[in-house]
Design an enzyme around this catalytic site. Structure first.
Site, PDB file in Angstrom:
ATOM      1  N   CYS A  76      32.927 -11.268 -10.476  1.00  0.00           N
ATOM      2  CA  CYS A  76      31.759 -12.048 -10.856  1.00  0.00           C
ATOM      3  C   CYS A  76      30.501 -11.447 -10.238  1.00  0.00           C
ATOM      4  CB  CYS A  76      31.843 -13.503 -10.440  1.00  0.00           C
ATOM      5  SG  CYS A  76      33.394 -14.281 -10.877  1.00  0.00           S
TER       6      CYS A  76
ATOM      7  N   ARG B 146      30.556  -6.759 -13.545  1.00  0.00           N
ATOM      8  CA  ARG B 146      31.374  -7.492 -12.580  1.00  0.00           C
ATOM      9  C   ARG B 146      32.201  -8.591 -13.239  1.00  0.00           C
ATOM     10  NH1 ARG B 146      29.671  -6.404  -7.272  1.00  0.00           N
ATOM     11  NH2 ARG B 146      30.985  -8.141  -6.668  1.00  0.00           N
TER      12      ARG B 146
ATOM     13  N   TRP C 229      34.053 -13.502 -14.167  1.00  0.00           N
ATOM     14  CA  TRP C 229      35.378 -12.977 -14.502  1.00  0.00           C
ATOM     15  C   TRP C 229      36.342 -14.061 -14.041  1.00  0.00           C
ATOM     16  CZ3 TRP C 229      39.918 -11.551 -11.859  1.00  0.00           C
ATOM     17  CH2 TRP C 229      40.825 -10.797 -12.613  1.00  0.00           C
TER      18      TRP C 229
ATOM     19  N   ASN D 276      31.245 -16.313  -5.820  1.00  0.00           N
ATOM     20  CA  ASN D 276      32.063 -15.148  -6.140  1.00  0.00           C
ATOM     21  C   ASN D 276      33.125 -15.035  -5.060  1.00  0.00           C
ATOM     22  OD1 ASN D 276      33.081 -12.637  -6.900  1.00  0.00           O
ATOM     23  ND2 ASN D 276      31.508 -11.530  -5.760  1.00  0.00           N
ATOM     24  N   GLY D 277      34.378 -14.976  -5.459  1.00  0.00           N
ATOM     25  CA  GLY D 277      35.453 -14.883  -4.468  1.00  0.00           C
ATOM     26  C   GLY D 277      36.584 -15.810  -4.852  1.00  0.00           C
TER      27      GLY D 277
ATOM     28  N   GLU E 149      47.848   7.986 -14.813  1.00  0.00           N
ATOM     29  CA  GLU E 149      46.444   7.668 -15.129  1.00  0.00           C
ATOM     30  C   GLU E 149      46.234   7.619 -16.647  1.00  0.00           C
ATOM     31  OE1 GLU E 149      43.739   6.541 -14.581  1.00  0.00           O
ATOM     32  OE2 GLU E 149      42.294   7.573 -15.833  1.00  0.00           O
TER      33      GLU E 149
ATOM     34  N   LYS F 234      44.549   4.620 -18.874  1.00  0.00           N
ATOM     35  CA  LYS F 234      43.375   4.810 -19.745  1.00  0.00           C
ATOM     36  C   LYS F 234      43.685   4.317 -21.152  1.00  0.00           C
ATOM     37  CE  LYS F 234      40.917   5.332 -17.879  1.00  0.00           C
ATOM     38  NZ  LYS F 234      40.542   5.418 -16.521  1.00  0.00           N
TER      39      LYS F 234
ATOM     40  N   GLU G 291      44.164   0.308 -21.165  1.00  0.00           N
ATOM     41  CA  GLU G 291      43.054  -0.602 -20.884  1.00  0.00           C
ATOM     42  C   GLU G 291      42.021  -0.655 -22.006  1.00  0.00           C
ATOM     43  OE1 GLU G 291      40.650   0.139 -17.359  1.00  0.00           O
ATOM     44  OE2 GLU G 291      40.804   2.291 -17.638  1.00  0.00           O
TER      45      GLU G 291
ATOM     46  N   HIS H  15      66.597   9.578 -16.628  1.00  0.00           N
ATOM     47  CA  HIS H  15      67.271   8.625 -15.738  1.00  0.00           C
ATOM     48  C   HIS H  15      67.106   7.180 -16.224  1.00  0.00           C
ATOM     49  CE1 HIS H  15      68.361  11.688 -12.856  1.00  0.00           C
ATOM     50  NE2 HIS H  15      67.129  12.158 -12.930  1.00  0.00           N
TER      51      HIS H  15
ATOM     52  N   LYS I 121      34.440  -4.214 -14.184  1.00  0.00           N
ATOM     53  CA  LYS I 121      34.253  -2.886 -13.591  1.00  0.00           C
ATOM     54  C   LYS I 121      34.506  -2.905 -12.091  1.00  0.00           C
ATOM     55  CE  LYS I 121      32.924   1.431 -13.737  1.00  0.00           C
ATOM     56  NZ  LYS I 121      33.952   2.360 -14.238  1.00  0.00           N
TER      57      LYS I 121
HETATM   58  O1  M6R Z   1      35.895   0.760  -8.107  1.00  0.00           O
HETATM   59  P1  M6R Z   1      37.289   1.231  -7.850  1.00  0.00           P
HETATM   60  O2  M6R Z   1      37.468   2.692  -8.048  1.00  0.00           O
HETATM   61  O3  M6R Z   1      37.786   0.831  -6.468  1.00  0.00           O
HETATM   62  O4  M6R Z   1      38.180   0.476  -8.891  1.00  0.00           O
HETATM   63  C1  M6R Z   1      39.583   0.603  -8.883  1.00  0.00           C
HETATM   64  C2  M6R Z   1      40.192   0.130 -10.191  1.00  0.00           C
HETATM   65  O5  M6R Z   1      39.859  -1.200 -10.421  1.00  0.00           O
HETATM   66  C3  M6R Z   1      39.720   0.999 -11.368  1.00  0.00           C
HETATM   67  O6  M6R Z   1      40.025   2.332 -11.167  1.00  0.00           O
HETATM   68  C4  M6R Z   1      40.371   0.506 -12.679  1.00  0.00           C
HETATM   69  O7  M6R Z   1      41.734   0.793 -12.657  1.00  0.00           O
HETATM   70  C5  M6R Z   1      39.667   1.153 -13.871  1.00  0.00           C
HETATM   71  N1  M6R Z   1      39.445   0.166 -14.893  1.00  0.00           N
HETATM   72  C6  M6R Z   1      40.439   2.257 -14.487  1.00  0.00           C
HETATM   73  O8  M6R Z   1      39.761   2.857 -15.538  1.00  0.00           O
END
Ligand code: M6R
Length: 583
Positions: free
Chosen positions: A2, A29, A68, A92-93, A465, A469, A472, A488, A578
């Site tokens: 948030c 956020r 959020w 926020n929290g 990774e 990508k 998400e 396996h 983000k």
């Molecule tokens: O700001 P940060 O790098 O600490 O964030 C970590 C993850 O939340 C971030 O990498 C998330 O997995 C992304 N959406 C991936 O694209």
């Protein structure tokens, strides 16, 4: 997570609308819903604040929130600000023990309109205010009751001031200047007010402040004693994130990698050597990170092993409690984070600080909480990354970590040469023709239910990774595996035309690809050379020890097109934010 933002001013007459404008800059956020309150108006809406066209009656103070959802679904009722009698609050929290307090207040006959933990804080402040008639001690007492992390901004009917308090979640004061000399801003991140001022005070954990126009008084949240705070001038310029010719930030940021890789390694030899000397000063290194940054750390585990002969322990920050018993004065905690605000990481670092561990970090946001808590910090200088999916920050983190691994082996210059070569090849690679070709591959994959990705060595974390990508932004289920692991168990999932992305074309990986192809898999190879086993080929430059960085690029473009061809917004995928500032 948030975003929270507030203004107290005698210069600004339309504080409600200015708060909306500021919150638009914090939308990364959280973008489930938003709400803003002035003295006598509260507007809340489900959806993105960037789409808001709301107007407020004139007022000189306002508080707001972009949400959020954590506790309570995405509804107007659960949106902030929450009002109970005279108290209006944004939070926020996470208030972990809120149910206990809520049950107690329900027994007293109090009525709640939302399912949130935050509304309970408003009730508690009102309860304490009714008892003491002192808003400062009311907030202090409520802070004592809360288990969890919070930043709160409170307005109270009948008071001119805005009251703020923090434990764990970021909160920064902006001190107005020039035409806004009689204005104070409060936000969870600096960009919300950077167009007005770059003079800030960081509110630290267990601190509160009372704000009226340009008067700000800071207090210790426990003792209530007044505290002095230094005004800090931040060097940030307002970075207007602009999509330019691109349709989305994600694709723009992918193409920013033409420059960002060079910027990532633009540190002096002395800065790199100092960082390495801190890394070498301990008796065990734990790298901690989340999500994509965690996969970057696994890649770094390979770099340090192969290049520097150093064993690094890589742990997702949320799993670190299992290993906290090993943290002591000799431990190096090394955090990697784009935002520098990720709560899971901060919690480990705060714990490590208490144990006397040395804290090193790499972030993209230079004045972030993680950067500030660190004994030594390096920025990746990637520039603002706005799309939720990390792209340029990912490769910049990898480039800097690869350079550090070379430096750890006294071969800093050799590392620079490898990375300069990569940067120049990436510059050539990222062109419209390449993008168009990958789009055509995405066309063939966009209706898949599952995509498998395999890689070995430093390409194994890239398989992990790549899965993040793809998932998400396109919502296609994707899963990454160590190439040798498929046989396996997971190979049972392979059927005719199952898409399998194969990273690399070394003999062993190709053998694993052949095993998949024999079961009907369609093989999409990511490699510098084509191979007869590949049904489709995503070319990368030959990059030596930097192959893991080069291999990320086509997958980022592929993910972007899988999302857009499915009609999705890759910049703000559902359920994500983000900056993840809750545990
Ligand atoms: O700001 P940060 O790098 O600490 O964030 C970590 C993850 O939340 C971030 O990498 C998330 O997995 C992304 N959406 C991936 O694209």
């Amino acid at each position: 997570m948030c975003g929270v933002f507030a203004i107290s001013s005698s210069d600004i007459q339309n504080a409600g609308e200015k708060v909306i404008e500021g919150l638009k800059k914090l939308e990364y956020r959280g973008y489930d819903s938003w709400g803003v309150a002035t003295s006598d108006t509260i507007i809340k809406q489900v959806g993105k604040i960037s789409e808001s066209t709301s107007h407020f009656p004139p007022d000189t103070k306002a508080i707001g929130h972009s949400r959020w959802a954590t506790h309570g679904g995405v509804t107007k009722e659960n949106s902030h600000p929450h009002k109970y009698k005279s108290v209006i609050l944004v939070h926020n929290g996470i208030f972990e023990n809120y149910l206990t307090e809520k049950e107690r207040l329900l027994e007293k006959g109090e009525v709640f309109v939302s399912n949130t933990d935050s509304e309970v804080i408003a009730h508690l402040i009102q309860e304490q205010l009714d008892l003491s008639h002192n808003i400062k001690s009311a907030i202090q007492n409520v802070a004592q009751m809360i288990i969890g992390r919070f930043s709160i901004i409170v307005m109270v009917e009948g008071y001119n001031e805005i009251f703020v308090a923090r434990r764990g979640s970021p909160l920064i004061i902006g001190r107005g200047k020039d035409q806004y000399a009689h204005t104070t801003f409060v936000a969870s991140d600096i960009p919300a007010f950077l167009e007005y001022t770059n003079i800030v005070n960081y509110i630290d954990d267990d601190e509160m402040a009372i704000i009226h126009n340009d008067h700000v008084t800071f207090y210790d949240l426990d003792s209530g004693k007044e505290k002095e705070k230094r005004n800090i001038e931040v060097s940030w310029k307002e970075e207007i994130a602009d999509k330019g010719e691109y349709n989305h930030f994600m694709i723009k940021e992918i193409f920013d990698q033409k420059q960002s890789l060079t910027a990532a390694i633009n540190h002096t030899d002395q800065e790199i050597k100092n960082f390495i000397s801190d890394l070498q000063s301990g008796n065990g290194v734990y790298m901690i990170a989340c999500g994509t940054a965690h996969k970057v750390c696994i890649a770094a585990e390979y770099y340090f092993s192969y290049i520097a002969g150093r064993k690094i322990n890589v742990v997702p920050a949320s799993e670190m409690p299992a290993f906290e018993r090993f943290i002591n004065k000799k431990t190096i905690l090394f955090a990697v984070s784009q935002s520098g605000e990720t709560a899971d990481i901060l919690e480990v670092l705060e714990f490590g600080k208490k144990r006397g561990a040395k804290i090193l970090s790499i972030t993209n946001v230079e004045s972030s909480s993680i950067a500030r808590i660190s004994d030594n910090h390096l920025s990746i200088h990637a520039g603002k990354e706005k799309a939720v999916a990390s792209t340029k920050a990912t490769t910049s983190q990898m480039a800097l970590l690869l350079l550090l691994a070379y430096a750890d082996n006294n071969r800093l210059n050799a590392g620079r040469l490898v990375l300069q070569d990569l940067a120049s090849n990436v510059n050539d690679l990222l062109n419209p023709r390449y993008e168009k070709y990958i789009k055509s591959v995405a066309e063939t994959l966009k209706d898949s239910n599952n995509i498998f990705i395999i890689g070995r060595n430093s390409l194994y974390p890239i398989a992990l990774e790549s899965a993040i990508k793809i998932m998400e932004v396109s919502y296609i289920h994707a899963q990454g595996f160590a190439a040798g692991e498929m046989k396996h168990g997971p190979i049972a999932l392979i059927e005719k035309n199952s898409p399998c992305i194969v990273l690399g074309c070394d003999n062993e990986t190709i053998s694993n690809a052949i095993e998949l192809k024999s079961r009907g898999a369609k093989i999409i190879g990511v490699a510098s050379e084509n191979h007869m086993i590949f049904d489709q080929w995503l070319k990368i430059p030959s990059a030596g020890t930097a192959i893991s960085i080069a291999s990320v690029l086509p997958i980022q473009i592929l993910s972007y097109y899988l999302a857009t061809l499915r009609g999705l917004d890759p910049d703000m995928p559902r359920n994500l934010a983000k900056s993840v500032t809750v545990k």
